[in-house]
Design an enzyme around this catalytic site. Structure first.
Site, short mmCIF file in Angstrom:
data_model
loop_
_atom_site.label_atom_id
_atom_site.label_comp_id
_atom_site.label_asym_id
_atom_site.label_seq_id
_atom_site.Cartn_x
_atom_site.Cartn_y
_atom_site.Cartn_z
N ASP A 1 0.89 -1.16 0.00
CA ASP A 1 0.00 0.00 0.00
C ASP A 1 0.93 1.21 0.00
OD1 ASP A 1 -2.30 1.66 0.29
OD2 ASP A 1 -1.88 1.82 2.43
N GLU B 1 -1.18 -1.32 -4.86
CA GLU B 1 -2.37 -0.53 -5.13
C GLU B 1 -2.04 0.55 -6.16
OE1 GLU B 1 -5.51 2.38 -2.78
OE2 GLU B 1 -4.47 0.82 -1.65
N ASP C 1 -2.35 1.05 7.48
CA ASP C 1 -1.55 0.90 6.25
C ASP C 1 -1.13 -0.55 6.04
OD1 ASP C 1 -1.35 3.73 5.34
OD2 ASP C 1 -0.39 3.98 7.28
#
Length: 178
Positions: free
Chosen positions: A8, A72, A144
């Site tokens: 991420d 992502e 996160d």
């Protein structure tokens, strides 16, 4: 069996999550955050942050030896400068992966949430809850890290689906050839 590293990306905090996929069984190997900022903002240099992300992801690849890497995609918000920095942070992580021979899979935030929670409009707490539940974690991972684990879970589900589709396509071809 496959080890999947999910990322991420963030220009200040990059989450990571590592899972093992054995058939339909998914197990947790590790997660956390690469903190790419200085406590003293006057000492902060953006290129140093990118180097920290690159080095951190490279170290994770050495430590966990994943076969699969997922990240992502950039979400375009209202702040174009922030999106550019996020894109550069993603680039640092992607270069670390490709330098280590990994193919990069990319997923949108909506795809990740849909895969893990069942709705693309899920919030962070829902993602954290489902990651904890799916991986049978004793506690709730930091936001996160949970997002990165969700990226890895999304890839596991997508990878599993692609394998099934490939198997079905092979059966169909064989069926036609007979």
């Amino acid at each position: 069996m496959s080890i999947i590293l999910g990322i991420d990306p963030g220009s200040r905090i990059t989450g990571y999550g590592v899972i093992r996929q054995e058939g339909r069984k998914l197990s947790y190997l590790g997660s956390g955050c690469i903190k790419a900022f200085s406590v003293n903002k006057e000492d902060e240099n953006f290129s140093d942050r990118l180097q920290t992300i690159f080095a951190g992801v490279s170290e994770l690849i050495i430590q966990f030896n994943p076969e699969l890497f997922a990240i992502e995609q950039v979400f375009m918000g209202v702040n174009p400068g922030g999106a550019l920095k996020l894109g550069q942070a993603r680039g640092a992580a992607i270069v670390a992966a490709t330098n280590n021979g990994l193919t990069v899979a990319e997923y949108s935030a909506r795809q990740i949430k849909q895969s893990v929670v069942g709705t693309g409009a899920a919030d962070k707490t829902q993602v954290q809850h489902m990651v904890k539940s799916i991986l049978k974690l004793p506690g709730t991972p930091q936001a996160d890290a949970a997002d990165a684990l969700a990226v890895a879970l999304c890839h596991a589900h997508s990878h599993d689906s692609l394998d099934k589709m490939a198997g079905q396509a092979t059966k169909m071809v064989r069926g036609r050839l007979r």
